[in-house]
Design an enzyme around this catalytic site. Structure first.
Site, mmCIF file in Angstrom:
data_model
loop_
_atom_site.group_PDB
_atom_site.id
_atom_site.type_symbol
_atom_site.label_atom_id
_atom_site.label_comp_id
_atom_site.label_asym_id
_atom_site.label_seq_id
_atom_site.Cartn_x
_atom_site.Cartn_y
_atom_site.Cartn_z
ATOM 1 C CD GLU A 63 -3.954 -27.596 -16.429
ATOM 2 O OE1 GLU A 63 -2.820 -27.697 -17.184
ATOM 3 O OE2 GLU A 63 -4.052 -28.234 -16.129
ATOM 4 C CD GLU B 64 -4.368 -29.142 -11.471
ATOM 5 O OE1 GLU B 64 -3.748 -28.163 -11.963
ATOM 6 O OE2 GLU B 64 -3.274 -30.279 -12.057
HETATM 7 C C1 BG6 Z 1 -3.030 -26.341 -13.765
HETATM 8 C C2 BG6 Z 1 -1.541 -27.050 -13.915
HETATM 9 O O1 BG6 Z 1 -2.760 -25.364 -14.489
HETATM 10 O O2 BG6 Z 1 -2.891 -24.698 -12.518
HETATM 11 C C3 BG6 Z 1 -0.397 -26.863 -12.240
HETATM 12 O O3 BG6 Z 1 -1.219 -28.199 -14.105
HETATM 13 C C4 BG6 Z 1 -1.088 -25.739 -11.709
HETATM 14 O O4 BG6 Z 1 0.570 -26.979 -12.352
HETATM 15 C C5 BG6 Z 1 -2.193 -24.701 -11.183
HETATM 16 O O5 BG6 Z 1 -0.481 -24.730 -10.708
HETATM 17 C C6 BG6 Z 1 -2.184 -23.360 -10.805
HETATM 18 O O6 BG6 Z 1 -2.161 -22.473 -12.147
HETATM 19 P P1 BG6 Z 1 -0.807 -21.715 -11.259
HETATM 20 O O7 BG6 Z 1 -0.346 -20.963 -12.818
HETATM 21 O O8 BG6 Z 1 -1.245 -20.033 -10.618
HETATM 22 O O9 BG6 Z 1 0.525 -22.601 -10.644
#
Ligand code: BG6
Length: 468
Positions: A166, A368
């Site tokens: 990201e 993800e």
């Molecule tokens: C993604 C990232 O944006 O989302 C992770 O690569 C992150 O590092 C995940 O943890 C979920 O977002 P958040 O802010 O709820 O942890």
């Protein structure tokens, strides 16, 4: 709806990152990174005052965690090496840190799980941030030395590499929106940082190719980039100004990276618009040749939510920054209230179709996807498990159904990594929102416990069938 089946060679796995899991923030010669720095300066900025120090204790439990992944039917996981653990402050390899990662990779192999290695997950070493971070070419060069050291040290062990996770997030969160340390509201600096990261990516890919040609990196290894692409939408019956808002949102957040990794250049329409607004990148002679090295073997697509935008009411903000779009609140949006993110599974399909149409030769995977919910009050079943089936299963099943449809229509999507299969530390939300199919019990020494949804995940990962 009928049952849906994903291809036999479609892989399932877990996404995680070093800074959110390892903990041991001062062990094995690890230096301070920006999260440690911010935690030290203002612990109150982190939910329940839980800073970066502990991760989810994976640094001590990695063998157990890899066994859990394997038992859940997951064949791979992606984590990151921490720059601040692998290198010392003189830019040399830190042997203790390297040995830690060798042991971690060996434990994964023993458990039958392949580790995809990412090199950077928002975790700039603090001493390099103090020298200007991505805004300074010397830091870009330091990243390339770090990448070379990682390729050299682990080149025979690792098959799947990624330069960045990201890369749009630090420009936005740290330098534009002022949410993360150092809390700047400087659009031009954010774009300089974005440019610095782009150069770093391209130089690292160049180093990878060179070391692969020399035999240091194994011949079957691949390199890619992971980004949180947000399919852009606007309101019905848009005006030309609404469409312009879409163009720049898509241009800065999506096409910038897609062009870099497929064409080895940046989108000229976006650069032209930036220049018209007085935002100039610190371009040097020779940069075009550097960016040209940025073409990758495949891509990771992190998907949580779409971007809904419309023409902004004001084109300059209170800090004097240009504004190209503002949020459009779609009346039909379904929200994950714990996180404030819209749930829109079709977005994964729409992005897949854009890829199929605009970048037809590139393989990719969903690197993800997941749902983080505040689970403090979640029901525990009689056997002590958290019952998360009602919200986690439909979320994942719906996204997988849209992926299956996209593959049927020609998308080159090769697999799916769920974010945080085991609950982990989420930046300044710390452990507020739980993503896991596996609970991490903070009241019980980070003990791992399967949630009720875990059986469903195992079934899908093993059969590739998403039941109606
Ligand atoms: C993604 C990232 O944006 O989302 C992770 O690569 C992150 O590092 C995940 O943890 C979920 O977002 P958040 O802010 O709820 O942890």
């Amino acid at each position: 709806m009928a049952n849906v089946r994903l291809p036999d060679d479609f892989f399932f796995g877990a996404a995680l990152s070093g800074p959110q899991t390892e903990g041991m923030w001062k062990a094995y010669g690890k230096l301070e990174n920006l999260w440690d720095l911010w935690s030290g300066e203002n612990l109150g900025a982190f939910y329940n005052r839980v800073g970066s120090y502990g991760g989810n204790d994976m640094g001590a439990r990695y063998a157990e965690d890899f066994r859990i992944f394997h038992e859940l039917g997951l064949s791979s996981c992606r984590t990151s090496i921490q720059w601040s653990r692998l290198m010392d402050a003189d830019g040399h390899l830190n042997r203790e840190g390297a040995d830690f990662y060798h042991k971690l990779l060996a434990a994964a192999r023993e458990a039958g799980v392949e580790v995809f290695v990412n090199l950077y997950h928002f975790d700039m070493p603090a001493y390099l941030f103090r020298r200007g971070g991505w805004d300074n070419r010397e830091v870009v060069e330091a990243y390339v030395s770090y990448a070379r050291a990682a390729f050299t040290e682990f080149g025979q062990e690792v098959e799947h590499w990624f330069t960045f996770n990201e890369p749009i997030v630090e420009p936005e969160q740290r330098y534009e929106h002022g949410n993360w340390y150092p809390f700047h509201h400087d659009f031009a600096q954010a774009r300089r940082v974005q440019y610095g990261i782009s150069l770093a990516h391209a130089l690292a890919v160049g180093a990878f190719r060179e070391l692969q040609a020399a035999g240091t990196v194994r011949p079957d290894a691949k390199i890619g980039l992971i980004n949180c692409f947000t399919p852009p939408y606007t309101r019905e019956n848009p005006t030309p100004a609404d469409l312009e808002a879409v163009r720049m949102t898509d241009g800065l957040g999506n096409r910038w990276w897609l062009d870099l990794v497929t064409k080895g250049s940046l989108p000229t329409d976006v650069l032209d618009t930036l220049a018209e607004h007085g935002v100039h990148l610190p371009v040097r002679a020779g940069d075009d040749a550097i960016l040209a090295q940025g073409v990758v073997d495949w891509l990771g697509f992190n998907y949580y939510h779409p971007a809904r935008v419309q023409a902004p009411k004001q084109t300059v903000d209170e800090w004097g920054n240009p504004v190209f779009s503002e949020e459009y609140v779609w009346p039909d949006a379904v929200m994950n209230k714990s996180r404030g993110w819209e749930i829109y599974p079709q977005g994964i399909y729409d992005f897949a179709m854009t890829m199929t149409h605009d970048y037809p030769d590139l393989d990719w995977f969903v690197s993800e996807n997941g749902i983080g919910i505040e689970e403090h009050h979640a029901a525990r079943t009689a056997d002590g498990r958290i019952d998360d089936v009602a919200y986690r299963v439909p979320f994942v099943a719906d996204h997988l159904r849209w992926i299956a449809r996209a593959i049927d229509e020609g998308a080159r999507c090769k697999g799916y990594h769920y974010w945080g299969v085991i609950d982990c530390w989420s930046w300044n939300n710390a452990f507020k929102n739980r993503y896991g199919f596996v609970e991490v019990d903070l009241q019980d020494n980070y003990c791992r416990r399967l949630k009720a949804s875990a059986e469903w995940l195992r079934n899908v990962a093993v059969t590739h069938v998403i039941e109606d």
